[in-house]
Design a protein around this motif. Structure first.
Motif: not given
Length: 403
Positions: A11-23, A27-30, A45-55
């Motif tokens: 969590v926290g870094a930006s993602l260049a997914t390459l799945d769509g335009d403009d890389y 931002r603030d991805g997971a 912000s779209g994660l289905p719960g608190d990070p510590a409880s889901i991973a």
């Protein structure tokens, strides 16, 4: 515990997914994976719960995350070096003149034949390690410096060894690389021998694809077709060193056989580009060789774009014409020499490079694909092509395993 959604979550870094335009930027991805497969890509912000409880494992990271890099054209297993030829070229000798004088590929063939399997592995390992350290998670390695059955086999066995750890290696049979001295003046006989070796090596599980050097100083179109017919009969995909020094119709031959890729392609004509587009054949740009050989003839980039031919970027790591140990540097050279954008170059070294190896399970950050992931200490993904060298890689994961 088994009740967590994910094995690992970043969590926290930006993602260049390459799945769509403009890389495909987020931002603030997971990004999270389970059993080595990506299970979530999106904003934190779209994660289905608190990070510590889901991973099971959570890391808060900074920088940018991209797919792991894919180097889809290398000759990284070899012995010796050809630094003297670099001096010769600077003094005016051409690629062809060096080859006809007994240098070039044949000098490396002599060194490979003289090396034991363990010695050849040891000489090649620093090159593989350098590519890995700069973000490569999938690597193609060709044979082609043995030019007899036992030494081609030796090279392919070593390539397989490099794929036993945290690196995917795809092996390519390139016996049709040069004419060995014992077959001088008998190119047709040599091609028949290379055709005879292929099923034996395939039966040993050593061959993922078949390649040839279709060129005036290599092998003719008809000889290339004979080899490719045998590959097709074995169900093996083909790729081709095509139209590097002249237009012998190599890219069109690759397309004719439904080839994964046509590589170099500086002299490819537009009819061949159309055939590549129809066949789904990727154009692999090799700016390292273009740079070292001081070439001036660009590949038909506008035609590739106009006809929708994907353009991959690779190092062509080899001892003679592209002693390049960084796929990021190849991306930079593709931008500088061929005017690719940094986004083009990144897609070329991930999405399109994976396609050039026939791998549909990687090359983007998308749910359901392999968790081949690279974390970079950059503020924008364009920096991957901007910096000349430097240690930008923070971490890499191959099928979810940190290496």
């Amino acid at each position: 515990m088994t009740d967590r959604l994910y094995d690992h979550l970043l969590v926290g870094a930006s993602l260049a997914t390459l799945d769509g335009d403009d890389y495909g930027a987020i931002r603030d991805g997971a990004i999270a994976w389970r059993d080595g497969v990506i299970a979530y890509v999106g904003p934190r912000s779209g994660l289905p719960g608190d990070p510590a409880s889901i991973a099971h494992a959570v890391e808060d990271v900074e920088g940018w995350i991209t797919p792991g890099l894919v180097d889809c054209h290398t000759h990284a297993v070899f012995a010796g070096d050809r630094a003297v030829e670099f001096e010769m070229r600077l003094q005016g000798a051409t690629y062809g003149e060096i080859a006809r004088a007994g240098g070039g590929i044949l000098s490396t063939v002599r060194a490979v034949r003289d090396a034991s399997e363990d010695a050849l592995y040891a000489q090649s390992k620093p090159r593989i390690d350098a590519l890995r350290a700069d973000g490569v998670t999938t690597l193609e390695i060709k044979s082609g410096y043995g030019l007899d059955f036992e030494n081609e086999r030796k090279m392919l066995r070593i390539a397989r060894r490099f794929g036993e750890g945290t690196l995917t290696v795809r092996t390519t049979y390139l016996a049709a690389h040069a004419l060995p001295p014992e077959y001088a003046g008998r190119a047709d006989d040599y091609i028949e021998a290379a055709i005879d070796w292929l099923p034996r090596l395939h039966d040993e599980g050593l061959v993922d694809a078949v390649d040839a050097f279709c060129e005036s100083i290599g092998f003719s179109p008809s000889q290339t077709r004979r080899l490719f017919e045998r590959a097709r009969s074995l169900g093996l995909p083909v790729k081709l060193h095509a139209d590097q020094l002249s237009d012998l119709g190599g890219a069109a031959i690759a397309a004719e056989f439904g080839g994964l890729s046509a590589d170099h392609v500086e002299h490819t004509n537009e009819d061949a580009v159309r055939a590549m587009a129809a066949a789904g054949t990727v154009a692999v740009l090799l700016p390292g060789a273009f740079h070292v050989l001081r070439e001036t003839k660009w590949p038909p980039l506008d035609a590739f774009r106009a006809h929708g031919v994907p353009m991959a970027v690779a190092t062509d790591c080899n001892p003679g014409t592209s002693p390049l140990l960084s796929l990021r540097q190849a991306m930079q050279l593709a931008c500088t020499h061929f005017r690719l954008t940094p986004e083009d170059a990144l897609r070329g070294a991930t999405t399109h490079a994976a396609r050039a190896l026939g791998l549909a399970d990687r090359g983007m950050l998308r749910v359901g694909l392999r968790a081949d992931v690279a974390l970079w200490r950059v503020n924008h993904p364009a920096e991957l092509c901007y910096w000349l060298g430097g240690d930008l890689l923070q971490a890499r994961w191959v099928a979810g395993r940190r290496t």
